[in-house]
Design an enzyme around this catalytic site. Structure first.
Site, PDB file in Angstrom:
ATOM      1  N   GLU A  53       0.825  -1.214   0.000  1.00 14.23           N
ATOM      2  CA  GLU A  53       0.000   0.000   0.000  1.00 14.23           C
ATOM      3  C   GLU A  53       0.857   1.262   0.000  1.00 14.23           C
ATOM      4  OE1 GLU A  53      -2.167  -2.807   3.007  1.00 14.23           O
ATOM      5  OE2 GLU A  53      -0.143  -2.559   2.215  1.00 14.23           O
ATOM      6  N   CYS A  81      -2.684  -2.711   7.559  1.00 19.29           N
ATOM      7  CA  CYS A  81      -2.155  -2.606   8.919  1.00 19.29           C
ATOM      8  C   CYS A  81      -2.320  -1.159   9.400  1.00 19.29           C
ATOM      9  CB  CYS A  81      -0.677  -3.012   8.919  1.00 19.29           C
ATOM     10  SG  CYS A  81       0.413  -1.785   8.140  1.00 19.29           S
TER      11      CYS A  81
END
Length: 149
Positions: A53, A81
């Protein structure tokens, strides 16, 4: 939500797995087109920040010439996360779609729901479980391979 973009993220996850990385892939979409992508490189580059990401967000910012990614969606094979969820919020992404849930570290819905917290400056629409079986199987296969070693 468009499953073909998750398929693109899965291709990146497979690339990560082929180099011994945790198989997580991400793509960022604007106006119906993939504008950036990334896959995990933290083991090969020895850098804790190089999650799929984070790489995709960095590339999208560079491509669009600014840090605000309004009008963009991210597709990622694993629930983000805390670091990646925070980066998505800070980048002002509109939507995040993910495949497999991460019950221990996921911060989109599982462990913590950062995307809908009223305390933060931006809220992201989120949906999980997109191509979940395929995303989950990649992770399971990866960890089976590690245990065999």
């Amino acid at each position: 939500m468009d499953e073909r973009f998750m398929k693109e993220a899965i291709k990146r996850a497979r690339r990560a797995m082929s180099i011994g990385e945790l198989p997580v892939g991400a793509v960022i979409v604007k106006d119906g087109r993939v504008i950036s992508s990334g896959y995990n490189k933290r083991e090969t580059k020895k850098n804790a920040l190089l999650h799929a990401e984070m790489i995709a967000i960095d590339r999208a910012c560079k491509r669009l010439g600014g840090w605000r990614l309004s009008g963009c969606d991210m597709y990622v094979t694993l629930e983000p996360c805390p670091m990646c969820a925070g980066a998505a919020i800070n980048a002002r992404l509109d939507n995040v779609y993910f495949g497999a849930y991460d019950e221990k570290s996921g911060c989109a819905v599982s462990a913590v729901d950062l995307f809908s917290m009223n305390l933060l400056s931006h809220r992201i629409n989120c949906a999980g479980g997109i191509s979940q079986d395929e995303c989950k199987k990649l992770l399971q296969d990866f960890f089976k391979g590690l245990r065999k070693k």
